[in-house]
Design a protein around this motif. Structure first.
Motif, PDB file in Angstrom:
ATOM      1  N   PHE A 178       0.827  -1.198   0.000  1.00 45.23           N
ATOM      2  CA  PHE A 178       0.000   0.000   0.000  1.00 45.23           C
ATOM      3  C   PHE A 178       0.867   1.256   0.000  1.00 45.23           C
ATOM      4  CE2 PHE A 178      -2.070   3.408   2.392  1.00 45.23           C
ATOM      5  CZ  PHE A 178      -3.140   3.648   1.552  1.00 45.23           C
ATOM      6  N   VAL A 179       1.890   1.297   0.837  1.00 44.23           N
ATOM      7  CA  VAL A 179       2.772   2.468   0.907  1.00 44.23           C
ATOM      8  C   VAL A 179       3.494   2.654  -0.424  1.00 44.23           C
ATOM      9  CG1 VAL A 179       4.851   3.392   2.018  1.00 44.23           C
ATOM     10  CG2 VAL A 179       3.032   2.403   3.406  1.00 44.23           C
ATOM     11  N   ALA A 180       3.981   1.565  -1.014  1.00 48.44           N
ATOM     12  CA  ALA A 180       4.666   1.667  -2.303  1.00 48.44           C
ATOM     13  C   ALA A 180       3.699   2.151  -3.387  1.00 48.44           C
ATOM     14  CB  ALA A 180       5.264   0.318  -2.680  1.00 48.44           C
ATOM     15  N   GLY A 181       2.470   1.664  -3.393  1.00 45.98           N
ATOM     16  CA  GLY A 181       1.478   2.105  -4.370  1.00 45.98           C
ATOM     17  C   GLY A 181       1.135   3.569  -4.202  1.00 45.98           C
ATOM     18  N   LEU A 182       0.999   4.004  -2.967  1.00 46.16           N
ATOM     19  CA  LEU A 182       0.708   5.415  -2.702  1.00 46.16           C
ATOM     20  C   LEU A 182       1.851   6.297  -3.178  1.00 46.16           C
ATOM     21  CD1 LEU A 182      -1.192   7.495  -1.411  1.00 46.16           C
ATOM     22  CD2 LEU A 182       0.021   7.113   0.735  1.00 46.16           C
ATOM     23  N   TRP A 183       3.078   5.885  -2.893  1.00 46.18           N
ATOM     24  CA  TRP A 183       4.249   6.653  -3.317  1.00 46.18           C
ATOM     25  C   TRP A 183       4.296   6.753  -4.843  1.00 46.18           C
ATOM     26  CZ3 TRP A 183       8.803   5.284  -5.946  1.00 46.18           C
ATOM     27  CH2 TRP A 183       9.792   6.265  -5.945  1.00 46.18           C
ATOM     28  N   LEU A 184       4.058   5.646  -5.529  1.00 40.33           N
ATOM     29  CA  LEU A 184       4.068   5.650  -6.993  1.00 40.33           C
ATOM     30  C   LEU A 184       2.952   6.531  -7.562  1.00 40.33           C
ATOM     31  CD1 LEU A 184       4.881   1.909  -7.733  1.00 40.33           C
ATOM     32  CD2 LEU A 184       6.360   3.893  -8.125  1.00 40.33           C
ATOM     33  N   ALA A 185       1.788   6.516  -6.945  1.00 42.97           N
ATOM     34  CA  ALA A 185       0.679   7.350  -7.411  1.00 42.97           C
ATOM     35  C   ALA A 185       1.005   8.833  -7.271  1.00 42.97           C
ATOM     36  CB  ALA A 185      -0.591   7.004  -6.641  1.00 42.97           C
ATOM     37  N   VAL A 186       1.588   9.228  -6.147  1.00 42.29           N
ATOM     38  CA  VAL A 186       1.962  10.630  -5.943  1.00 42.29           C
ATOM     39  C   VAL A 186       3.052  11.031  -6.932  1.00 42.29           C
ATOM     40  CG1 VAL A 186       3.023  12.239  -4.310  1.00 42.29           C
ATOM     41  CG2 VAL A 186       1.223  10.697  -3.545  1.00 42.29           C
ATOM     42  N   GLU A 187       4.043  10.178  -7.119  1.00 46.38           N
ATOM     43  CA  GLU A 187       5.099  10.460  -8.090  1.00 46.38           C
ATOM     44  C   GLU A 187       4.521  10.638  -9.492  1.00 46.38           C
ATOM     45  OE1 GLU A 187       8.499  10.884  -8.030  1.00 46.38           O
ATOM     46  OE2 GLU A 187       8.263  11.079  -5.865  1.00 46.38           O
ATOM     47  N   HIS A 188       3.589   9.800  -9.863  1.00 43.42           N
ATOM     48  CA  HIS A 188       2.980   9.891 -11.189  1.00 43.42           C
ATOM     49  C   HIS A 188       2.208  11.197 -11.349  1.00 43.42           C
ATOM     50  CE1 HIS A 188       1.143   8.692 -14.933  1.00 43.42           C
ATOM     51  NE2 HIS A 188      -0.045   8.955 -14.419  1.00 43.42           N
ATOM     52  N   CYS A 189       1.481  11.600 -10.318  1.00 45.08           N
ATOM     53  CA  CYS A 189       0.682  12.823 -10.397  1.00 45.08           C
ATOM     54  C   CYS A 189       1.554  14.076 -10.453  1.00 45.08           C
ATOM     55  CB  CYS A 189      -0.260  12.915  -9.200  1.00 45.08           C
ATOM     56  SG  CYS A 189      -1.597  11.717  -9.258  1.00 45.08           S
ATOM     57  N   LEU A 190       2.685  14.063  -9.773  1.00 44.48           N
ATOM     58  CA  LEU A 190       3.546  15.248  -9.712  1.00 44.48           C
ATOM     59  C   LEU A 190       4.675  15.219 -10.731  1.00 44.48           C
ATOM     60  CD1 LEU A 190       3.815  15.706  -5.856  1.00 44.48           C
ATOM     61  CD2 LEU A 190       2.333  16.915  -7.443  1.00 44.48           C
ATOM     62  N   LYS A 191       4.677  14.255 -11.630  1.00 42.23           N
ATOM     63  CA  LYS A 191       5.776  14.075 -12.578  1.00 42.23           C
ATOM     64  C   LYS A 191       5.975  15.306 -13.460  1.00 42.23           C
ATOM     65  CE  LYS A 191       4.880  10.930 -15.476  1.00 42.23           C
ATOM     66  NZ  LYS A 191       4.672   9.709 -16.244  1.00 42.23           N
ATOM     67  N   ARG A 192       4.913  15.927 -13.919  1.00 43.13           N
ATOM     68  CA  ARG A 192       5.023  17.034 -14.870  1.00 43.13           C
ATOM     69  C   ARG A 192       5.101  18.404 -14.211  1.00 43.13           C
ATOM     70  NH1 ARG A 192       0.728  13.957 -17.579  1.00 43.13           N
ATOM     71  NH2 ARG A 192       1.775  12.583 -19.057  1.00 43.13           N
ATOM     72  N   GLU A 193       5.016  18.461 -12.911  1.00 43.46           N
ATOM     73  CA  GLU A 193       5.030  19.741 -12.215  1.00 43.46           C
ATOM     74  C   GLU A 193       6.455  20.282 -12.110  1.00 43.46           C
ATOM     75  OE1 GLU A 193       2.293  21.369 -11.421  1.00 43.46           O
ATOM     76  OE2 GLU A 193       1.106  19.691 -12.108  1.00 43.46           O
ATOM     77  N   THR A 227       9.071  23.357 -10.337  1.00 39.96           N
ATOM     78  CA  THR A 227       9.216  24.059  -9.056  1.00 39.96           C
ATOM     79  C   THR A 227       8.391  25.340  -9.054  1.00 39.96           C
ATOM     80  OG1 THR A 227      11.441  23.166  -8.856  1.00 39.96           O
ATOM     81  CG2 THR A 227      10.896  25.018  -7.444  1.00 39.96           C
ATOM     82  N   GLN A 228       8.409  26.063 -10.169  1.00 39.02           N
ATOM     83  CA  GLN A 228       7.659  27.315 -10.263  1.00 39.02           C
ATOM     84  C   GLN A 228       6.154  27.080 -10.159  1.00 39.02           C
ATOM     85  OE1 GLN A 228       8.923  30.368 -10.282  1.00 39.02           O
ATOM     86  NE2 GLN A 228       6.849  31.188 -10.195  1.00 39.02           N
ATOM     87  N   SER A 229       5.643  26.046 -10.804  1.00 38.65           N
ATOM     88  CA  SER A 229       4.201  25.792 -10.746  1.00 38.65           C
ATOM     89  C   SER A 229       3.774  25.378  -9.342  1.00 38.65           C
ATOM     90  CB  SER A 229       3.789  24.730 -11.762  1.00 38.65           C
ATOM     91  OG  SER A 229       4.329  23.469 -11.418  1.00 38.65           O
ATOM     92  N   LEU A 230       4.616  24.652  -8.628  1.00 44.02           N
ATOM     93  CA  LEU A 230       4.286  24.270  -7.250  1.00 44.02           C
ATOM     94  C   LEU A 230       4.309  25.480  -6.327  1.00 44.02           C
ATOM     95  CD1 LEU A 230       6.195  20.883  -6.970  1.00 44.02           C
ATOM     96  CD2 LEU A 230       3.738  21.232  -7.196  1.00 44.02           C
ATOM     97  N   GLU A 231       5.257  26.416  -6.542  1.00 46.44           N
ATOM     98  CA  GLU A 231       5.286  27.637  -5.738  1.00 46.44           C
ATOM     99  C   GLU A 231       4.064  28.502  -6.016  1.00 46.44           C
ATOM    100  OE1 GLU A 231       8.876  29.848  -5.994  1.00 46.44           O
ATOM    101  OE2 GLU A 231      10.093  28.196  -5.253  1.00 46.44           O
ATOM    102  N   ASP A 232       3.677  28.607  -7.293  1.00 47.34           N
ATOM    103  CA  ASP A 232       2.470  29.374  -7.637  1.00 47.34           C
ATOM    104  C   ASP A 232       1.235  28.759  -6.996  1.00 47.34           C
ATOM    105  OD1 ASP A 232       4.009  31.081  -9.126  1.00 47.34           O
ATOM    106  OD2 ASP A 232       3.473  30.186 -11.059  1.00 47.34           O
ATOM    107  N   ALA A 233       1.151  27.447  -6.999  1.00 48.94           N
ATOM    108  CA  ALA A 233       0.001  26.773  -6.399  1.00 48.94           C
ATOM    109  C   ALA A 233      -0.057  26.994  -4.895  1.00 48.94           C
ATOM    110  CB  ALA A 233       0.048  25.281  -6.704  1.00 48.94           C
TER     111      ALA A 233
END
Length: 73
Positions: free
Chosen positions: A10-25, A27-33
């Motif tokens: 479960f922890v590995a799946g959660l980590w992979l899901a977060v990595e996949h969602c944030l792959k295209r972000e 640093t500037q877009s995260l600061e703006d958000a």
């Protein structure tokens, strides 16, 4: 034993899901958000800019339209 294995999966799946969602972000877009919650209040946006040195793209509050009543909630 199975519970530990399931927890690790479960922890590995959660980590992979977060990595996949944030792959295209970037640093500037995260600061703006992170500054979006302060964008609708110009006074707070100025205080955040003074405290952090980051530019907040503030939006002016909506003006009252003729014939409509703006209710404070």
């Amino acid at each position: 034993m199975y519970e530990i294995l399931l927890n690790l999966l479960f922890v590995a799946g959660l980590w992979l899901a977060v990595e996949h969602c944030l792959k295209r972000e970037t640093t500037q877009s995260l600061e703006d958000a992170s500054l979006i919650p302060f964008a609708d209040d110009p006074e707070v946006a100025r205080r955040v800019e003074a405290a952090t040195g980051k530019v907040v793209k503030a939006v002016a509050p909506e003006e009252a339209k003729p014939g409509y009543i703006n209710l404070e909630m």
